[in-house]
Design a protein around this motif. Structure first.
Motif, PDB file in Angstrom:
ATOM      1  N   UNK A 187       0.819  -1.219   0.000  1.00  0.00           N
ATOM      2  CA  UNK A 187       0.000   0.000   0.000  1.00  0.00           C
ATOM      3  C   UNK A 187       0.852   1.268   0.000  1.00  0.00           C
ATOM      4  N   UNK A 188       2.181   1.122   0.053  1.00  0.00           N
ATOM      5  CA  UNK A 188       3.042   2.297   0.180  1.00  0.00           C
ATOM      6  C   UNK A 188       3.780   2.607  -1.125  1.00  0.00           C
ATOM      7  N   UNK A 189       4.211   3.860  -1.223  1.00  0.00           N
ATOM      8  CA  UNK A 189       4.904   4.343  -2.416  1.00  0.00           C
ATOM      9  C   UNK A 189       6.369   3.890  -2.413  1.00  0.00           C
ATOM     10  N   UNK A 190       7.028   4.158  -3.553  1.00  0.00           N
ATOM     11  CA  UNK A 190       8.445   3.817  -3.683  1.00  0.00           C
ATOM     12  C   UNK A 190       9.286   4.580  -2.665  1.00  0.00           C
ATOM     13  N   UNK A 191       8.990   5.865  -2.471  1.00  0.00           N
ATOM     14  CA  UNK A 191       9.738   6.671  -1.501  1.00  0.00           C
ATOM     15  C   UNK A 191       9.612   6.084  -0.103  1.00  0.00           C
ATOM     16  N   UNK A 192       8.410   5.667   0.251  1.00  0.00           N
ATOM     17  CA  UNK A 192       8.202   5.046   1.560  1.00  0.00           C
ATOM     18  C   UNK A 192       8.988   3.740   1.676  1.00  0.00           C
ATOM     19  N   UNK A 193       9.079   3.001   0.583  1.00  0.00           N
ATOM     20  CA  UNK A 193       9.852   1.761   0.569  1.00  0.00           C
ATOM     21  C   UNK A 193      11.313   2.044   0.881  1.00  0.00           C
ATOM     22  N   UNK A 194      11.869   3.037   0.222  1.00  0.00           N
ATOM     23  CA  UNK A 194      13.266   3.386   0.452  1.00  0.00           C
ATOM     24  C   UNK A 194      13.490   3.836   1.896  1.00  0.00           C
ATOM     25  N   UNK A 195      12.590   4.637   2.414  1.00  0.00           N
ATOM     26  CA  UNK A 195      12.712   5.101   3.799  1.00  0.00           C
ATOM     27  C   UNK A 195      12.672   3.916   4.759  1.00  0.00           C
ATOM     28  N   UNK A 196      11.733   2.995   4.526  1.00  0.00           N
ATOM     29  CA  UNK A 196      11.566   1.859   5.432  1.00  0.00           C
ATOM     30  C   UNK A 196      12.759   0.909   5.369  1.00  0.00           C
ATOM     31  N   UNK A 197      13.253   0.626   4.165  1.00  0.00           N
ATOM     32  CA  UNK A 197      14.359  -0.327   4.023  1.00  0.00           C
ATOM     33  C   UNK A 197      15.647   0.249   4.624  1.00  0.00           C
ATOM     34  N   UNK A 198      15.929   1.511   4.331  1.00  0.00           N
ATOM     35  CA  UNK A 198      17.120   2.137   4.908  1.00  0.00           C
ATOM     36  C   UNK A 198      16.975   2.244   6.425  1.00  0.00           C
ATOM     37  N   UNK A 199      15.768   2.528   6.882  1.00  0.00           N
ATOM     38  CA  UNK A 199      15.526   2.592   8.333  1.00  0.00           C
ATOM     39  C   UNK A 199      15.776   1.243   8.981  1.00  0.00           C
ATOM     40  N   UNK A 200      15.372   0.166   8.310  1.00  0.00           N
ATOM     41  CA  UNK A 200      15.622  -1.151   8.890  1.00  0.00           C
ATOM     42  C   UNK A 200      17.106  -1.476   8.916  1.00  0.00           C
ATOM     43  N   UNK A 254      14.309  -9.173   6.540  1.00  0.00           N
ATOM     44  CA  UNK A 254      13.234  -8.565   7.335  1.00  0.00           C
ATOM     45  C   UNK A 254      11.848  -9.077   6.977  1.00  0.00           C
ATOM     46  N   UNK A 255      11.636  -9.431   5.727  1.00  0.00           N
ATOM     47  CA  UNK A 255      10.300  -9.829   5.288  1.00  0.00           C
ATOM     48  C   UNK A 255       9.879 -11.147   5.930  1.00  0.00           C
ATOM     49  N   UNK A 256       8.576 -11.326   6.058  1.00  0.00           N
ATOM     50  CA  UNK A 256       8.044 -12.530   6.704  1.00  0.00           C
ATOM     51  C   UNK A 256       7.983 -13.722   5.759  1.00  0.00           C
ATOM     52  N   UNK A 257       7.969 -13.471   4.439  1.00  0.00           N
ATOM     53  CA  UNK A 257       7.917 -14.561   3.467  1.00  0.00           C
ATOM     54  C   UNK A 257       8.411 -14.055   2.115  1.00  0.00           C
ATOM     55  N   UNK A 258       8.461 -14.966   1.134  1.00  0.00           N
ATOM     56  CA  UNK A 258       8.972 -14.617  -0.194  1.00  0.00           C
ATOM     57  C   UNK A 258       8.064 -13.620  -0.912  1.00  0.00           C
ATOM     58  N   UNK A 259       6.778 -13.787  -0.776  1.00  0.00           N
ATOM     59  CA  UNK A 259       5.859 -12.904  -1.491  1.00  0.00           C
ATOM     60  C   UNK A 259       6.049 -11.460  -1.047  1.00  0.00           C
ATOM     61  N   UNK A 260       6.142 -11.262   0.248  1.00  0.00           N
ATOM     62  CA  UNK A 260       6.355  -9.915   0.775  1.00  0.00           C
ATOM     63  C   UNK A 260       7.723  -9.374   0.359  1.00  0.00           C
ATOM     64  N   UNK A 261       8.737 -10.242   0.372  1.00  0.00           N
ATOM     65  CA  UNK A 261      10.086  -9.812  -0.012  1.00  0.00           C
ATOM     66  C   UNK A 261      10.125  -9.372  -1.473  1.00  0.00           C
ATOM     67  N   UNK A 262       9.450 -10.102  -2.335  1.00  0.00           N
ATOM     68  CA  UNK A 262       9.434  -9.740  -3.751  1.00  0.00           C
ATOM     69  C   UNK A 262       8.693  -8.427  -3.967  1.00  0.00           C
ATOM     70  N   UNK A 263       7.639  -8.194  -3.190  1.00  0.00           N
ATOM     71  CA  UNK A 263       6.873  -6.947  -3.296  1.00  0.00           C
ATOM     72  C   UNK A 263       7.750  -5.755  -2.921  1.00  0.00           C
ATOM     73  N   UNK A 264       8.475  -5.890  -1.813  1.00  0.00           N
ATOM     74  CA  UNK A 264       9.348  -4.806  -1.360  1.00  0.00           C
ATOM     75  C   UNK A 264      10.535  -4.650  -2.312  1.00  0.00           C
ATOM     76  N   UNK A 265      11.097  -5.769  -2.755  1.00  0.00           N
ATOM     77  CA  UNK A 265      12.240  -5.719  -3.658  1.00  0.00           C
ATOM     78  C   UNK A 265      11.914  -5.035  -4.970  1.00  0.00           C
ATOM     79  N   UNK A 266      10.711  -5.264  -5.472  1.00  0.00           N
ATOM     80  CA  UNK A 266      10.305  -4.626  -6.724  1.00  0.00           C
ATOM     81  C   UNK A 266      10.261  -3.115  -6.572  1.00  0.00           C
ATOM     82  N   UNK A 267       9.768  -2.655  -5.413  1.00  0.00           N
ATOM     83  CA  UNK A 267       9.693  -1.212  -5.182  1.00  0.00           C
ATOM     84  C   UNK A 267      11.068  -0.607  -4.937  1.00  0.00           C
ATOM     85  N   UNK A 268      11.927  -1.331  -4.219  1.00  0.00           N
ATOM     86  CA  UNK A 268      13.226  -0.770  -3.850  1.00  0.00           C
ATOM     87  C   UNK A 268      14.211  -0.794  -5.016  1.00  0.00           C
ATOM     88  N   UNK A 269      14.256  -1.897  -5.745  1.00  0.00           N
ATOM     89  CA  UNK A 269      15.245  -2.056  -6.814  1.00  0.00           C
ATOM     90  C   UNK A 269      14.746  -1.483  -8.139  1.00  0.00           C
TER      91      UNK A 269
END
Length: 511
Positions: free
Chosen positions: A263-276, A424-439
């Protein structure tokens, strides 16, 4: 009991005062041993028996491996041993064949030594495998059989993961392996060995301490005047700041994003991943700092576990600076033995790359019993192989070295952030979702996280860079005592002001 809790501060003050009040070294060590069991039992007293079992088994294995070795290299009928054998006698002059000493002088051949080492490995890895990996492997086997058209229901069971089992298992294993390889002389004093296994500052989350580093420290009484009180107090405060003020305050934002990344934007993805990435480093290195400082205040030295990894210019350098004690353990007890399986002339680059991948896959599995942890380890293994090959290609071109160093830090940090998504992700599906936004900068989400958190990154980078350069190293030893007391009090007041209201457990407690 978490280091950032007020009850730990009171607990440690009590330990500290009684420890230095005791005069005899044996009394001090026994006091630390009792307190270490209390510290571990405060989490769940039932697992004290598991900790004691591992301690007793590896102590006994060490005794067996301390027996002299049979040498069959001589051609005569006489059997030579590695040391002179003397049968102990009683006070009356009779031979005592039932004493420990009589048992321990009986020579072992190589097969017997291997059997004792295998026993230690089987028990320790068996306990670790059951408590940490039983459900993981049963689920994986069930899913594989279902995929092959052989559906079978393998029941899982509710298993509580004992705190620190991965850490103290590796510690005791290193003792047995080093004893087998004759890299250390096994210890006869059970209480010293038990303190090595259970020493509370590093018991549940490292650093992973080698017996060869810690056991010699138990032999000499500690002197209060030799303790670097100022340095230890500052280091503990730095670790507390990392954990309680940075990691715990960033944690809610990270949890908010990773709960519903779609539900979050690309900018939010970058903020969250760097924050983690910041949260993970501050959480674990903060614990290591407090552990090293706590041990230092008691006169003991623990190994360095982090060395500014985010300023690394390559992936290889990053893993030489991150969780140093784990990766040096994996290097010494897995990678090097794998390399020695072939003669030097047969150790091709491909063979070395294979062993690097094995090493990092095992590292991922050590961190968590889930396939996304294995994927995280595999990705970093691939990165290490690529960097090693790339370095060999550009080695002749010295002109590229400055450019490589300049781009190395941001590229290495970007790769770490991209790979840590799987961590950090709980499973592969979530990891792929975040990875698509970050990369790939591709996200259909419209909601935004608090963008203002980005401004926190700037002072953190500046302070970290100053510490990395060592511009104010050892400043605490160069000022008068009254100035240090006042300044330390001011620092404590400021840090308490920014301490998170809700403390969070250390991330590495789950490993």
């Amino acid at each position: 009991m978490v280091f950032t809790e007020f009850r730990f501060i009171l607990f440690f003050i009590l330990i500290f005062c009684v420890y230095w009040a005791l005069q005899k070294n044996n009394h001090r060590k026994f006091w630390l041993l009792v307190c270490s069991y209390i510290f571990y039992g405060a989490w769940d007293w039932r697992f004290l028996f598991l900790l004691l079992l591992s301690t007793v088994i590896d102590y006994f294995v060490g005794l067996m491996l301390s027996r002299p070795q049979v040498d069959y290299s001589t051609k005569g009928q006489e059997i030579q041993t590695s040391e002179a054998v003397q049968i102990p006698e009683t006070k009356e002059g009779h031979i005592d064949l039932f004493s420990w000493d009589a048992l321990l002088i009986k020579p072992l051949n190589q097969n017997q030594r291997q059997a004792w080492l295998a026993f230690s490995l089987a028990v320790n890895l068996g306990l670790l495998g059951f408590f940490k990996y039983y459900n993981f492997f049963t689920d994986s086997a069930s899913n594989l059989l279902t995929f092959l058209g052989l559906p079978i229901n393998i029941e899982t069971i509710e298993i509580i993961l004992p705190a620190g089992i991965s850490f103290y298992t590796f510690q005791t294993l290193s003792y047995s392996i080093d004893a087998y390889l004759d890299k250390l002389k096994p210890i006869r004093n059970f209480w010293d060995f038990a303190l090595f296994v259970t020493f509370f500052p590093q018991l549940v989350a490292g650093p992973i301490v080698r017996a060869s580093d810690f056991l010699p420290q138990l032999l000499t009484p500690k002197i209060l005047k030799e303790v670097d009180f100022r340095g230890c107090l500052i280091l503990f405060l730095v670790g507390y700041f990392k954990k309680a003020c940075i990691s715990d305050n960033i944690s809610p934002l990270v949890e908010q994003y990773f709960a519903s990344p779609e539900i979050y934007t690309v900018l939010s993805c970058w903020i969250a991943v760097i924050s983690f990435a910041i949260q993970l480093y501050c959480d674990f290195s903060g614990y290591s700092d407090m552990a090293i400082a706590s041990a230092g205040l008691l006169g003991y030295k623990l190994p360095l576990n982090f060395r500014f990894p985010y300023f690394s210019t390559s992936v290889t350098q990053l893993w030489q600076r991150w969780h140093i004690t784990l990766y040096s353990w994996l290097r010494d007890y897995i990678y090097i033995p794998l390399m020695k399986m072939r003669p030097k002339e047969q150790r091709t680059e491909l063979f070395g790359y294979r062993n690097i991948l094995i090493l990092m896959l095992l590292s991922g599995l050590w961190h968590g019993a889930a396939w996304h942890f294995v994927a995280w380890g595999g990705l970093n293994g691939i990165a290490l192989v690529v960097h090693k090959q790339w370095s060999s290609w550009i080695a002749p071109y010295k002109v590229l070295v400055p450019l490589r160093n300049m781009l190395g830090i941001p590229l290495t940090f970007h790769w770490f952030c991209a790979s840590v998504i799987f961590f950090r992700s709980s499973d592969f599906r979530s990891a792929m979702q975040v990875g698509k936004a970050f990369v790939f900068l591709n996200s259909s989400g419209t909601q935004n996280l608090n963008v203002q958190v980005v401004w926190i990154f700037v002072p953190l980078i500046i302070v970290h860079w100053v510490a990395y350069k060592g511009w104010f190293a050892d400043w605490q030893s160069k000022i008068p005592s009254w100035s240090f007391v006042v300044f330390y009090g001011v620092l404590v007041s400021i840090i308490l002001r920014f301490t998170a209201i809700t403390p969070h457990p250390f991330i590495y407690f789950q490993f």
